[in-house]
Design a protein around this motif. Structure first.
Motif, short mmCIF file in Angstrom:
data_model
loop_
_atom_site.label_atom_id
_atom_site.label_comp_id
_atom_site.label_asym_id
_atom_site.label_seq_id
_atom_site.Cartn_x
_atom_site.Cartn_y
_atom_site.Cartn_z
N TYR A 114 48.29 48.53 19.12
CA TYR A 114 48.57 49.46 20.15
C TYR A 114 49.39 49.37 20.39
O TYR A 114 50.16 50.12 21.20
CB TYR A 114 47.46 48.75 21.20
CG TYR A 114 48.15 48.30 22.52
CD1 TYR A 114 47.52 49.69 23.28
CD2 TYR A 114 48.91 47.77 22.91
CE1 TYR A 114 48.27 49.93 24.37
CE2 TYR A 114 49.13 47.84 24.47
CZ TYR A 114 48.99 48.62 25.03
OH TYR A 114 49.05 49.72 26.61
N ASP A 118 49.65 54.81 17.46
CA ASP A 118 48.40 55.54 18.19
C ASP A 118 47.47 55.67 18.08
O ASP A 118 46.61 56.53 17.77
CB ASP A 118 49.11 56.80 17.73
CG ASP A 118 50.22 57.57 17.98
OD1 ASP A 118 50.77 56.65 20.05
OD2 ASP A 118 50.90 58.69 18.55
N SER A 119 46.65 54.53 17.25
CA SER A 119 45.74 53.85 17.16
C SER A 119 44.50 53.79 18.16
O SER A 119 43.21 54.31 17.77
CB SER A 119 45.56 52.46 16.14
OG SER A 119 46.34 52.25 15.87
N PHE A 120 44.67 53.89 19.20
CA PHE A 120 44.20 54.00 20.40
C PHE A 120 44.43 55.49 21.65
O PHE A 120 45.80 55.15 21.41
CB PHE A 120 43.85 52.58 21.36
CG PHE A 120 43.65 50.88 20.51
CD1 PHE A 120 42.69 50.76 20.46
CD2 PHE A 120 44.97 50.68 19.72
CE1 PHE A 120 42.42 50.27 19.82
CE2 PHE A 120 44.55 49.36 18.97
CZ PHE A 120 43.16 49.07 18.59
N ASN A 121 43.06 54.72 22.26
CA ASN A 121 43.50 56.63 23.82
C ASN A 121 44.98 56.20 24.55
O ASN A 121 45.41 57.31 24.85
CB ASN A 121 42.05 56.57 24.11
CG ASN A 121 41.07 57.35 23.95
OD1 ASN A 121 41.26 57.61 22.50
ND2 ASN A 121 40.21 57.08 23.94
N ASN A 122 45.13 54.81 24.51
CA ASN A 122 46.44 54.16 25.74
C ASN A 122 47.34 53.49 24.51
O ASN A 122 48.57 52.64 25.49
CB ASN A 122 45.65 53.35 26.42
CG ASN A 122 44.57 52.17 25.73
OD1 ASN A 122 44.72 51.85 25.02
ND2 ASN A 122 45.19 51.28 27.56
N SER A 123 47.59 53.40 23.62
CA SER A 123 48.72 53.08 23.26
C SER A 123 49.97 53.14 23.50
O SER A 123 49.61 54.55 23.79
CB SER A 123 48.11 53.11 21.60
OG SER A 123 47.04 52.70 20.78
#
Length: 182
Positions: A114, A118-123
């Motif tokens: 995180y 950029d593993s999550f939408n909000n990383s």
């Protein structure tokens, strides 16, 4: 009687098998067959010591996605002994639990991803956020990313220290202090 879950219900009240409705018996029978709950000769439902210990393990895995073998509760606690470790070993052998030998547990890896990737939408994605030769006019962005990178370093330091601590305790040493081998 209205409780949040079956554990609270059976712990706080004397509940009989026959107190449940027909549609609930399918799930209750499953719990009885899987030895999650017990039933005595008076038809009362209860949790044995083994079942209570397993429920504690399940609860922690559900809440944290992982448990630390040596620290659940502490294997060095002389009062509890290593009863949980034996239970964990048995559960691993039966295929109920699985183990991994990594520095970071899955939730910790997710947290690091995180922050760094950029593993999550909000990383936060600070690893590749600032390209070489590119500068931002906003110093607050650099400062915020700097603080996130400090968090990453602190997480690494804490995890390495935890590993050294447990290794020393397992070898009968003080714990945090490294002692030279004779």
């Amino acid at each position: 009687m209205n409780e949040e879950n079956i554990v609270s219900l059976l712990t706080k009240h004397d509940i009989k098998y026959t107190d449940f409705s027909d549609y609930q018996l399918i799930d209750l029978n499953f719990l009885l067959e899987e030895n999650v709950v017990s039933r005595n000769e008076n038809d009362l439902l209860f949790f044995s010591k083994y079942q209570n210990m397993m429920l504690r393990l399940y609860y922690n895995i559900w809440s944290y996605e992982v448990i630390n073998y040596y620290n659940f509760p502490s294997v060095f606690n002389t009062y509890v002994g290593n009863s949980y470790q034996k239970l964990i070993d048995d559960s691993i052998e039966k295929g109920i639990f699985c183990t991994e030998s990594t520095l970071f547990a899955k939730p910790e890896i997710d947290f690091m991803n995180y922050l760094l990737n950029d593993s999550f939408n909000n990383s936060k994605g600070i690893r590749n956020k600032h390209e070489h030769g590119d500068s931002l006019d906003d110093d607050n962005s650099y400062y915020e990313d700097y603080l996130y990178s400090v968090i990453v370093f602190l997480v690494y330091i804490v995890k390495i220290n935890e590993e050294l601590h447990f290794q020393n305790l397992l070898h009968g040493n003080e714990g945090y202090w490294l002692e030279p081998e004779p």
